[in-house]
Design an enzyme around this catalytic site. Structure first.
Site, mmCIF file in Angstrom:
data_model
loop_
_atom_site.group_PDB
_atom_site.id
_atom_site.type_symbol
_atom_site.label_atom_id
_atom_site.label_comp_id
_atom_site.label_asym_id
_atom_site.label_seq_id
_atom_site.Cartn_x
_atom_site.Cartn_y
_atom_site.Cartn_z
ATOM 1 N N GLU A 286 42.931 47.981 37.653
ATOM 2 C CA GLU A 286 41.793 48.773 38.121
ATOM 3 C C GLU A 286 41.696 48.563 39.617
ATOM 4 O OE1 GLU A 286 38.760 48.594 34.300
ATOM 5 O OE2 GLU A 286 38.057 47.951 36.275
ATOM 6 N N ASP B 263 27.145 47.499 40.924
ATOM 7 C CA ASP B 263 27.880 46.278 41.230
ATOM 8 C C ASP B 263 26.991 45.164 41.746
ATOM 9 O OD1 ASP B 263 30.688 46.840 40.685
ATOM 10 O OD2 ASP B 263 30.465 48.417 42.194
#
Lengths: 410, 266
Positions: free
Chosen positions: B50, B61
């Protein structure tokens, strides 16, 4: 009082779109709660007992209706159209923000959510949320950029006095957009018991429509009041724009009345050409941020650019999606005013009218005056005086080179 | 291309193993170090990469990945440079899938069609775009389908039984199950809930189920790998790379890969 959530336009559509703007650009974790909120809001809107409770609080707690005031000396000084102020700065907590908080927190109560989170820039939305949360016996956490905490100290202290926890956000530019990121992170983490009270007409659907509906009381009252005072609709309605909730609140009722010009004033900071501004429509392009597609300040790589304004409440790189739509279809006009203009007209308004406007509506004043000159003496303008300037006195003292208190840096 | 993804899962499944998915932020701390690190991942045991795309406002995040994104942007990372990194990787590796991961606005700004064509040309296999839920991903998904790229959707603990079929219906390659409500790098989910949830997601889809968010240690990775078809580790890798350098991060990756690849049978 009349129905605060009655709509008079077809927008948004079922996907939360105003034309090509709006939508629901959120992480999957937040999609179910957003759909749940939309359903709960639609049910509340149709429930007369919800409306009655909201009306009760707006009348007896917020202090509505707010006056529509003829700014006679400003009008004389300008020598043009008659200027009226819609005085939402006289609301409880000193700004229009509480109209929306009252609606959203009554909805939260109805949904059984007892933990309220909010983001704030100037602190007005944070204070209003903290106030209503205190009144309704709810826990309240307010996210605020560390830069804004410095420039809006009085509001930080007010929130704490009201029992709210103010959490400083240091990431990114440490201003309103970062506070919104952090509030979204909180929501995604505590999704079960938490209600996110967004302060402006932005964010994922249903927020832009819901916040507009709760603020639309401003325009409904203003329309009725101007008809009583002048026997006709105004030539123009003018309001400052950060995210755009006070402007949408004033505009919404007038959108179908094509003869009424709708004018939004963005913050031009040091000047749009300087690059140091917060004028998303004047100087931005469409993009995706904070749950909606709208005009944004961004660089050539699609990274969000920093906004700049002396007013913490306008210091945001986006704008509500309905404004983007009204802009693109040409129904509303969007102009801007600089920090210096806002400072100048703050002082002029104080001396001519005995009203200390917040720095946010101080941006609307110069364009209102320009327009008054353009329209001439037969003209009629309503400007939304959406907040009072007590919170800004330290910032203004600094800008004017006066020292009235220690620790007023920023 | 979806066939690289399919082959990767098939190969691990044949051995009774889960696949190890590693996240790294492209361009952190700079292009040179990041490229070398990317190139070294397969040999350290990574099955699927990823490749994080930095964004100024990464609302899903935690601070570790947000700060990595800031470093990456400051070192000049853009969508173009990220795709160049992928193309460079493809010069020596034609089997390990690369999934780019990030937020919608940079792609939207480049144009979904233009991005898709460029990603395909660079040898990218798919994308995870955090803020494009099924309700908003049709434009990008259409472009991806034209180029046989996988737009991988996320399922979460809040995705209920009614919604789950809709979410998995449009996904390609695998389903990414976010094992907890929260942001990247937060604390662990309860062990039991992953078993139950992976079963739930797998029942709704014929695709492999990859579990991410909250996996930091080899012990936890081994546990999750018992149920999931793949296990993602992100924050722990990004943090180690930043604090202790590439060698330490690759050592961590070898340990994690070994844990994930522990055969299930026994």
């Amino acid at each position: 009082m009349d129905n605060p959530t009655e709509t008079n336009t077809a927008f948004p559509d079922e996907n939360g779109r105003f034309g090509e703007f709006g939508g629901r650009y959120v992480a999957e974790t937040l999609m179910p709660p957003i759909l749940e909120l939309e359903k709960a809001y639609e049910e509340a809107k149709a429930d007369p007992t919800f409306q009655e409770e909201l009306d009760y609080f707006l009348t007896h707690y917020v202090g509505r209706p707010s006056p529509l005031y003829f700014a006679e000396r400003l009008t004389e000084d300008t020598g043009g159209a008659k200027i009226y102020f819609k005085r939402d700065e006289l609301n409880h907590t000193g700004a229009h923000k509480i109209n929306n908080c009252m609606g959203q927190l009554l909805l939260a109560k109805r949904m059984g959510k007892k933990r309220i989170i909010a983001e704030t820039g100037a602190g007005q939305h944070g204070v209003a949320t903290a106030t209503v949360a205190a009144r309704l016996g709810m826990e309240c956490i307010v996210y605020m950029g560390a830069v804004d905490i410095v420039r809006q100290k009085p509001n930080v202290f007010r929130m704490r006095l009201l029992g709210a926890e103010v959490r400083a956000v240091h990431s990114g530019t440490a201003t309103l957009k970062d506070a919104m990121n952090e509030a979204l992170r909180d929501w995604v983490t505590n999704v079960g018991d938490t209600f996110y009270c967004i302060g402006t007409v932005a964010g994922p659907h249903p927020y832009p429509a819901m916040v507009r509906d709760f603020q639309a009381v401003i325009g409904r009252e203003a329309k009725q009041q101007i008809l009583e005072a002048e026997g006709r609709l105004p030539d123009a309605a003018v309001a400052c724009i950060g995210g755009g909730s006070n402007a949408m609140g004033l505009f919404h009722e007038f959108v179908p009345h094509k003869e009424v010009r709708l004018i939004g004033v963005e913050a031009a900071g040091k000047g749009v050409k300087s690059g140091l501004h917060a004028a998303s429509l004047t100087g931005g392009t469409p993009g995706i941020l904070h749950g909606n597609r709208t005009y944004l300040l961004q660089d050539e790589h699609g990274q969000i650019a920093d906004a700049h304004s002396i007013s913490a409440g306008l210091d945001y790189p986006g704008i509500g999606p309905e404004h983007s739509y009204l802009h693109d279809i040409g129904r509303a006009e969007y102009v801007s005013a600089t920090d210096d203009e806002a400072l100048h007209w703050f002082q002029t308004c104080a001396r001519l009218e005995g009203i200390l406007p917040a720095l946010e509506p101080s941006h609307a004043l110069p364009r209102t005056v320009d327009l008054a000159k353009e329209l001439g003496k037969d003209g009629l303008i309503i400007m939304n005086m959406c907040g009072r300037g007590d919170k800004d006195v330290f910032t203004i003292a600094d800008a004017l080179g006066e020292h009235i208190s220690e620790g007023t840096e920023g | 291309m979806t066939h690289r993804i399919d082959q990767t899962f098939a190969a691990r499944k044949a051995k009774g193993q889960a696949a190890f998915v590693a996240y790294m932020m492209a361009g952190d701390p700079d292009r040179t170090v990041s490229q070398a690190f990317l190139n070294a991942l397969p040999e350290a045991g990574v099955d699927i990469i990823e490749l994080g795309m930095p964004f100024t406002d990464p609302m899903a995040d935690g601070p570790v990945i947000e700060n990595a994104g800031i470093r990456a942007r400051e070192s000049g990372t853009t969508l173009t440079s990220i795709l160049e990194m992928a193309a460079e990787f493809r010069k020596t590796n034609d089997t390990t899938p690369i999934i780019v991961m990030g937020y919608a606005n940079p792609l939207h700004h480049m144009g979904y069609a233009k991005f898709t064509a460029a990603a395909k040309a660079a040898g990218v296999d798919g994308a995870i775009i955090v803020d494009l839920p099924p309700e908003e991903d049709s434009e990008l998904r259409t472009a991806f389908e034209t180029h046989d790229l996988a737009l991988i959707r996320l399922a979460t603990p809040t995705t209920d039984a009614e919604r789950l079929p809709k979410v998995v219906a449009g996904t390609k390659g695998f389903v990414y199950y976010v094992s907890m409500t929260g942001i990247t790098g937060a604390s662990f989910a309860q062990a039991g809930s992953v078993t139950e949830q992976v079963t739930r997601v797998r029942a709704a889809s014929n695709l492999p189920v990859v579990v991410g968010f909250g996996v930091k240690t080899p012990e936890r990775a081994r546990e999750v790998a018992k149920d999931a078809d793949g296990v993602v580790v992100g924050t722990a890798i990004v943090k180690t790379l930043h604090e202790d350098g590439p060698d330490a991060a690759l050592a961590l990756i070898r340990t994690l890969a070994e844990a994930v690849h522990t055969p299930r049978g026994g």
